[in-house]
Scaffold this motif. Sequence first.
Motif, PDB file in Angstrom:
ATOM      1  N   THR A   1       0.844  -1.191   0.000  1.00  0.00           N
ATOM      2  CA  THR A   1       0.000   0.000   0.000  1.00  0.00           C
ATOM      3  C   THR A   1       0.880   1.242   0.000  1.00  0.00           C
ATOM      4  O   THR A   1       1.695   1.438   0.908  1.00  0.00           O
ATOM      5  N   VAL A   2       0.739   2.047  -1.045  1.00  0.00           N
ATOM      6  CA  VAL A   2       1.457   3.317  -1.153  1.00  0.00           C
ATOM      7  C   VAL A   2       0.546   4.399  -0.586  1.00  0.00           C
ATOM      8  O   VAL A   2      -0.437   4.798  -1.219  1.00  0.00           O
ATOM      9  N   SER A   3       0.832   4.870   0.617  1.00  0.00           N
ATOM     10  CA  SER A   3       0.012   5.899   1.264  1.00  0.00           C
ATOM     11  C   SER A   3       0.460   7.282   0.812  1.00  0.00           C
ATOM     12  O   SER A   3       1.666   7.568   0.741  1.00  0.00           O
ATOM     13  N   LEU A   4      -0.513   8.136   0.515  1.00  0.00           N
ATOM     14  CA  LEU A   4      -0.229   9.480   0.017  1.00  0.00           C
ATOM     15  C   LEU A   4      -0.426  10.508   1.118  1.00  0.00           C
ATOM     16  O   LEU A   4      -1.037  10.229   2.153  1.00  0.00           O
ATOM     17  N   ASP A   5       0.102  11.710   0.897  1.00  0.00           N
ATOM     18  CA  ASP A   5      -0.048  12.779   1.894  1.00  0.00           C
ATOM     19  C   ASP A   5      -1.162  13.750   1.532  1.00  0.00           C
ATOM     20  O   ASP A   5      -1.302  14.802   2.165  1.00  0.00           O
ATOM     21  N   VAL A   6      -1.950  13.419   0.516  1.00  0.00           N
ATOM     22  CA  VAL A   6      -3.079  14.259   0.111  1.00  0.00           C
ATOM     23  C   VAL A   6      -4.304  13.375  -0.068  1.00  0.00           C
ATOM     24  O   VAL A   6      -4.195  12.147  -0.211  1.00  0.00           O
ATOM     25  N   ALA A   7      -5.460  14.005  -0.065  1.00  0.00           N
ATOM     26  CA  ALA A   7      -6.688  13.270  -0.335  1.00  0.00           C
ATOM     27  C   ALA A   7      -6.694  12.790  -1.777  1.00  0.00           C
ATOM     28  O   ALA A   7      -6.011  13.357  -2.651  1.00  0.00           O
ATOM     29  N   ALA A   8      -7.461  11.725  -2.038  1.00  0.00           N
ATOM     30  CA  ALA A   8      -7.491  11.161  -3.385  1.00  0.00           C
ATOM     31  C   ALA A   8      -7.909  12.196  -4.418  1.00  0.00           C
ATOM     32  O   ALA A   8      -7.383  12.223  -5.539  1.00  0.00           O
ATOM     33  N   SER A   9      -8.850  13.084  -4.067  1.00  0.00           N
ATOM     34  CA  SER A   9      -9.331  14.090  -5.018  1.00  0.00           C
ATOM     35  C   SER A   9      -8.271  15.134  -5.350  1.00  0.00           C
ATOM     36  O   SER A   9      -8.366  15.818  -6.373  1.00  0.00           O
ATOM     37  N   ASP A  10      -7.252  15.279  -4.481  1.00  0.00           N
ATOM     38  CA  ASP A  10      -6.204  16.283  -4.707  1.00  0.00           C
ATOM     39  C   ASP A  10      -4.946  15.697  -5.340  1.00  0.00           C
ATOM     40  O   ASP A  10      -3.988  16.438  -5.595  1.00  0.00           O
ATOM     41  N   MET A  11      -4.923  14.404  -5.574  1.00  0.00           N
ATOM     42  CA  MET A  11      -3.734  13.763  -6.129  1.00  0.00           C
ATOM     43  C   MET A  11      -3.713  13.931  -7.646  1.00  0.00           C
ATOM     44  O   MET A  11      -4.632  13.478  -8.342  1.00  0.00           O
ATOM     45  N   PRO A  12      -2.673  14.574  -8.194  1.00  0.00           N
ATOM     46  CA  PRO A  12      -2.593  14.737  -9.649  1.00  0.00           C
ATOM     47  C   PRO A  12      -2.502  13.392 -10.362  1.00  0.00           C
ATOM     48  O   PRO A  12      -1.772  12.492  -9.929  1.00  0.00           O
ATOM     49  N   GLY A  13      -3.228  13.263 -11.450  1.00  0.00           N
ATOM     50  CA  GLY A  13      -3.213  12.020 -12.207  1.00  0.00           C
ATOM     51  C   GLY A  13      -1.838  11.685 -12.739  1.00  0.00           C
ATOM     52  O   GLY A  13      -1.454  10.512 -12.816  1.00  0.00           O
ATOM     53  N   ALA A  14      -1.063  12.720 -13.112  1.00  0.00           N
ATOM     54  CA  ALA A  14       0.279  12.479 -13.646  1.00  0.00           C
ATOM     55  C   ALA A  14       1.172  11.829 -12.592  1.00  0.00           C
ATOM     56  O   ALA A  14       2.001  10.955 -12.909  1.00  0.00           O
ATOM     57  N   ASP A  15       1.017  12.234 -11.323  1.00  0.00           N
ATOM     58  CA  ASP A  15       1.840  11.648 -10.264  1.00  0.00           C
ATOM     59  C   ASP A  15       1.441  10.201  -9.998  1.00  0.00           C
ATOM     60  O   ASP A  15       2.292   9.359  -9.667  1.00  0.00           O
ATOM     61  N   VAL A  16       0.148   9.894 -10.133  1.00  0.00           N
ATOM     62  CA  VAL A  16      -0.288   8.501  -9.984  1.00  0.00           C
ATOM     63  C   VAL A  16       0.306   7.649 -11.099  1.00  0.00           C
ATOM     64  O   VAL A  16       0.793   6.531 -10.853  1.00  0.00           O
ATOM     65  N   ARG A  17       0.276   8.180 -12.304  1.00  0.00           N
ATOM     66  CA  ARG A  17       0.843   7.418 -13.435  1.00  0.00           C
ATOM     67  C   ARG A  17       2.345   7.209 -13.258  1.00  0.00           C
ATOM     68  O   ARG A  17       2.889   6.168 -13.657  1.00  0.00           O
ATOM     69  N   THR A  18       3.034   8.177 -12.650  1.00  0.00           N
ATOM     70  CA  THR A  18       4.471   8.017 -12.391  1.00  0.00           C
ATOM     71  C   THR A  18       4.712   6.866 -11.416  1.00  0.00           C
ATOM     72  O   THR A  18       5.637   6.062 -11.594  1.00  0.00           O
ATOM     73  N   ILE A  19       3.874   6.773 -10.375  1.00  0.00           N
ATOM     74  CA  ILE A  19       4.002   5.665  -9.418  1.00  0.00           C
ATOM     75  C   ILE A  19       3.805   4.330 -10.128  1.00  0.00           C
ATOM     76  O   ILE A  19       4.573   3.371  -9.917  1.00  0.00           O
ATOM     77  N   ILE A  20       2.789   4.252 -10.973  1.00  0.00           N
ATOM     78  CA  ILE A  20       2.507   2.999 -11.680  1.00  0.00           C
ATOM     79  C   ILE A  20       3.657   2.630 -12.611  1.00  0.00           C
ATOM     80  O   ILE A  20       4.105   1.470 -12.661  1.00  0.00           O
ATOM     81  N   GLN A  21       4.173   3.617 -13.351  1.00  0.00           N
ATOM     82  CA  GLN A  21       5.271   3.344 -14.283  1.00  0.00           C
ATOM     83  C   GLN A  21       6.531   2.904 -13.546  1.00  0.00           C
ATOM     84  O   GLN A  21       7.236   1.988 -13.995  1.00  0.00           O
ATOM     85  N   ARG A  22       6.833   3.551 -12.406  1.00  0.00           N
ATOM     86  CA  ARG A  22       8.028   3.181 -11.646  1.00  0.00           C
ATOM     87  C   ARG A  22       7.899   1.753 -11.103  1.00  0.00           C
ATOM     88  O   ARG A  22       8.872   0.992 -11.083  1.00  0.00           O
ATOM     89  N   ALA A  23       6.690   1.384 -10.672  1.00  0.00           N
ATOM     90  CA  ALA A  23       6.486   0.040 -10.138  1.00  0.00           C
ATOM     91  C   ALA A  23       6.603  -1.011 -11.226  1.00  0.00           C
ATOM     92  O   ALA A  23       7.227  -2.069 -11.038  1.00  0.00           O
ATOM     93  N   GLN A  24       6.004  -0.739 -12.394  1.00  0.00           N
ATOM     94  CA  GLN A  24       5.991  -1.733 -13.464  1.00  0.00           C
ATOM     95  C   GLN A  24       7.317  -1.821 -14.205  1.00  0.00           C
ATOM     96  O   GLN A  24       7.487  -2.704 -15.054  1.00  0.00           O
ATOM     97  N   ALA A  25       8.255  -0.933 -13.877  1.00  0.00           N
ATOM     98  CA  ALA A  25       9.564  -0.976 -14.549  1.00  0.00           C
ATOM     99  C   ALA A  25      10.336  -2.247 -14.211  1.00  0.00           C
ATOM    100  O   ALA A  25      11.200  -2.681 -14.982  1.00  0.00           O
TER     101      ALA A  25
END
Length: 716
Positions: free
Chosen positions: A140-164
Motif C-alpha cells: 500500500t502506497v500511502s499518500l499525503d493528500v486526499a485522493a481528489s487532490d492527487m494529480p493524475g500524472a503523479d499517480v501514473r508516475t508511481i505505476i510506471q516506476r512500479a511496473q519498470a
Amino acid sequence: MAVDTPVRRPPEKVGGRSGLLHRVSGWSMRNAGFALAFWVLALTAITAAATVVGASYDNGGSLPGTDSQRVGDLLTAHQPKGETGSVQLVLRADGGLAADKSRIASMLAGIGDLPHVASVADPFTAPGSVSQDGRTAYSTVSLDVAASDMPGADVRTIIQRAQAIAGPGLQVEAGGDLARSASESYGGVSEGAGMLAALVILVLLFGSLLAASIPLLTAVFAVGSTLGLLVLASHFFPVPSYTAPVMILVGLGVGIDYALLIFSRYRHELLKDGVDRATASTRALDTAGRSVMFAGCTVVIALLGLLALGLGTLQGIALGVTLTVLVTMLAAVSLLPALLTLFGKRIERSVRKHAAKQRRTPGDGWRRLAAGVQRGPWVPLVLGAAALVALSLPALDMRLGFADASTDDPAKTSRKAYDLLADGFGAGFNGPLVVVSEGNQAAADALGQTLAADPGIAAVTPPQLTPDGKIATVLAFPTSGPQDAATSDLVQHLRETTLPALESQTRATYLIGGSTAASDDFATAVSNRLPIFVLVVVGLSALLLTAVFRSILIPLKAALLNLLSIGASLGVITLVFQQGWFGVQPGPIEAFVPVMIFAIVFGLSMDYEVFLVSRIHEEWRRTKDSQAAVREGLAATGSVITAAAAIMIVVFAAFLLSPDRMLQQFGLGLATAVLLDALLIRCVIVPAVLRLFGDRAWWLPRGLDRVLPKIALEKD
C-alpha cells in the motif's frame, strides 16, 4: 465570412402579446451583431476565467443518516490528518516472490521518494500482505493528500516506476480508485463523434451546410459557456467531476434539439407566400420558441426534483445539468435569432432551393401514417404498449451499486490487480467491510471474534485503535466478491441481527462502512425517497401541461407514456450492463444512473410532447376537427421530431465510445428512451390515443379552467 445585412424592422407582436421572450429575441434581432459579439465575449471570458481558476470538484458525496456516512465521518474526525489517498501495488510471481525480494525492495524505496508519497508498506513485513502460497503480495502506497487532490500524472508516475521491474516471471499491477481513474480520460472522442453525426443529419434535413450549422453552433456556444460556469461553480458548491461529461452529453443533445425546433418553424414560415425573414423569425419564436421555453422548464423541474432526494452527489449533478438547460434555453432565444438575422438571406436562398427540389408535398408520408393509425387505433396502441412493457420488465431485477475494477477492461492494470488479489487472497479481499467500534478495547475484541465466527466472512484483521483511542476499526473480508448479491445480504444480516445482539451485550456501538455498504446505503436511500421524487416531477409536469393545453386527458396520457419509455430504457441498460448482453462485462447499474435518467428523460420526453401536441392543438383550435388536427400536426412536426430524435440518439449513443462505464450507461439509456419516445410513442401511440379520445382530449372542467393560469403556446 461575410454576413448578410440584418433586416432592420421591429419584430411582429403576434396576437398583440409582448413579454420577456419577445423582448429578448426582439433585441437580438434588432442588434444581431452585438448579440453575437456578446456571446463570443461571454464564452471567451468564462473559458479564460475557468482556465485560470481551475476546477475544484468534490467526488466525496454524502449519505446523511446512513451507517456508511457515519463511519466516514468518524474516521475523518478521529484521524489527525483526515482521510488520505492510496495506491495498491500488486506483485505476482508463479515461482514465488522470495527470489525477487531485493528488486521489489529497491523499487518500493524509489517510489517512496516520489511526490505526494507519505509511506510505502513492505509486503514482506506487513502482516497478511503475502498470500499463503507465497506467489502474490501487495504493497500500500500511502499518500499525503486526499485522493481528489492527487494529480493524475503523479499517480501514473508511481505505476510506471512500479511496473519498470516487471519481466518474465514477475508481474506488477496497480489497483485502487486512483489507479483506475489515472488511466481514464474523457478525451472528447464521444463529443466529437456525436457532433459530426449531428451535422450530417442536419445537412440531409436542410440541404445546406450553412443552415445545418446554425443549430449546432447555438448548442456549442451554450455548452461551452456552461462548462466554464460549472468549473467556477465547483468552488462554491459540491460538484462531482463526472458532472462535466454528463452536462456535455445532455447539453449537446438538448441544445441542438431546441435550436432545431425553432429553426424548423422558421424554415416553415419562410416557405409561406408573402412572409419575410423578420416575420418568419418572430412567428417561429412566438410558436416553437414558446414550446422550447416550456419544454425547457419541464426539464428543469424534473432535474430539480432530484433535490427532493437529499443526496449530495445527485444534487451537484442536478444543479450542473439544470444550469446547462437554462443556458441552452437562453441561447435558443437570444443567440439563434441573431444568427438567423445575420445569415437570413443565405439561409432563405438555400431553404427555397432545397424546397424546390422536393417532389412531394412536405408531410405527405406523415399524413398517411397518421391516417393509417387512425383507421385502426387499437392495434398499434396495444402492440406499442406491449413492447414498452416487455422492455421494462428487466428493470424490476435491477441491482444498484458502484462499479469497481471487476467491470474494467481486462487489459487495464486495475482489472489485472483486482484479479490477482482475488486469486491470491480470496474473492472478498477487494471489498472489505470496514466495521467501526465505539467503546472500550473489550468491545472491539468481541467484535473481531464475532465477525470471525460468521460463515460469510473469510478473515478479519485485529482491531486498530485511532490515535486518540476512542474508536477501533476492524476489516472483515467476505467470502464473496464486492459485486455479489451474497455480500449485500451479509451486510444486511450483520446490521439487522449480528451487531444489534452484540451491542446489547457490550453496550458499545458498531457501524459498517466500506464500498459495498455504501452502495447498499445509497440504493436504500434512493428507493425510500423515490416515491416523493416521482410525485414531484410527474405532478408538476402534469399540472403545467394541464394549464397549457386546457386538458385532463393529455397530461395523464403524457405522464403514463413517459413512465413507460423510462422503464423501457432502464430495462435495456439492465439487460446490457447487468446481465452482460453483447459481451459487456456484467455488473451493477451505477446507483444514481436510474434517477438521473428518469429526471432527464422525463424532461426530454416533454419536449416532443409539447412540440407535437401544441401543433395538433393549434390545428384543432383552428378547425375543431380532432382527426384532421392529428394528421396535420404530425405532418408538420413528424420530420422535425425524427430528425431531432436522430440527433439526440447519435449524440447520446456516441458516449458508448467513452471508457467510463457510467457514461456508457447514461448514453445507452438516454438514446434508447429518445428512440422509443420519438418513433414509437409520438408517431404511433399518441395519434392512436388521440383518435380514441376525439374531442374529449381537450376537455377541462369549468371550475379547474377558472383556477388554472392560462399559458399560451400558439397564436391567438
